[in-house]
Design a protein around this motif. Sequence first.
Motif, short mmCIF file in Angstrom:
data_model
loop_
_atom_site.label_atom_id
_atom_site.label_comp_id
_atom_site.label_asym_id
_atom_site.label_seq_id
_atom_site.Cartn_x
_atom_site.Cartn_y
_atom_site.Cartn_z
N LEU A 94 0.81 -1.21 0.00
CA LEU A 94 0.00 0.00 0.00
C LEU A 94 0.85 1.27 0.00
N GLU A 95 1.97 1.25 0.73
CA GLU A 95 2.88 2.41 0.73
C GLU A 95 3.43 2.65 -0.68
N LYS A 96 3.77 1.57 -1.40
CA LYS A 96 4.27 1.72 -2.77
C LYS A 96 3.22 2.35 -3.66
N ARG A 97 1.99 1.88 -3.53
CA ARG A 97 0.92 2.40 -4.38
C ARG A 97 0.59 3.86 -4.04
N ALA A 98 0.57 4.18 -2.77
CA ALA A 98 0.32 5.57 -2.37
C ALA A 98 1.49 6.44 -2.82
N GLY A 99 2.71 5.92 -2.67
CA GLY A 99 3.91 6.66 -3.06
C GLY A 99 3.93 7.03 -4.53
N ALA A 100 3.30 6.21 -5.36
CA ALA A 100 3.23 6.51 -6.79
C ALA A 100 2.46 7.81 -7.04
N LYS A 101 1.64 8.22 -6.09
CA LYS A 101 0.90 9.49 -6.17
C LYS A 101 1.43 10.52 -5.17
N GLN A 102 2.66 10.32 -4.72
CA GLN A 102 3.33 11.21 -3.76
C GLN A 102 2.54 11.36 -2.46
N LEU A 103 1.98 10.24 -2.00
CA LEU A 103 1.26 10.19 -0.72
C LEU A 103 1.88 9.13 0.17
N THR A 104 1.68 9.28 1.46
CA THR A 104 1.97 8.18 2.38
C THR A 104 0.65 7.46 2.64
N LEU A 105 0.74 6.28 3.20
CA LEU A 105 -0.47 5.53 3.54
C LEU A 105 -1.32 6.31 4.54
N GLN A 106 -0.68 6.95 5.51
CA GLN A 106 -1.43 7.74 6.49
C GLN A 106 -2.13 8.93 5.83
N GLN A 107 -1.47 9.58 4.88
CA GLN A 107 -2.11 10.70 4.19
C GLN A 107 -3.31 10.22 3.39
N PHE A 108 -3.19 9.06 2.76
CA PHE A 108 -4.32 8.47 2.03
C PHE A 108 -5.49 8.23 2.99
N ASN A 109 -5.19 7.68 4.15
CA ASN A 109 -6.25 7.41 5.13
C ASN A 109 -6.90 8.69 5.64
N VAL A 110 -6.11 9.75 5.83
CA VAL A 110 -6.68 11.04 6.24
C VAL A 110 -7.65 11.53 5.17
N LEU A 111 -7.25 11.44 3.92
CA LEU A 111 -8.12 11.88 2.83
C LEU A 111 -9.42 11.08 2.80
#
Length: 154
Positions: free
Chosen positions: A35-52
């Motif tokens: 999940l970190e790799k996939r989020a990182g592809a959009k310049q996000l961390t997993l925690q940032q994705f969860n906040v969104l």
Amino acid sequence: MPKIEELVKVKQFANPWHRVTINVIYTSNWLNVMLEKRAGAKQLTLQQFNVLRVLRGQFPSPVTNNLLKERLLTKTPDISRLVDRIVGKGLASRAKNHEDKRAVDLLITDKGLQLLSEIEQDMMLEDILQTSISSDDCLQLSELLDKFRGKMDD
């Protein structure tokens, strides 16, 4: 498909509970890396994705840091810095809370909503899950994990 014994190079576990504990930990770490790799592809961390995701779930109502702390999948001690990064990327906006002067209201922006729509399907790992286990297996696994957590103390 390698067994957990092969992955962690153990001939035999002490008992089935030891095996499942190691398997859950190993799988959790594997999922986080994916999940970190996939989020990182959009310049996000997993925690940032969860906040969104939390912000979108409350939209159009604003969210305070305290609500974020309660709703995040992974706990973070420095929610303010996490929020600063999301606001800095233009994915959320910040405003003063009119009821509590110490609180800040967060609202997802159109840019944040757009990014979520672009990344969310990848983050659900359907491409991996659907080729690995059936929907019935998913339901059974979820029920077992719920049952397991039901006996845990916080």
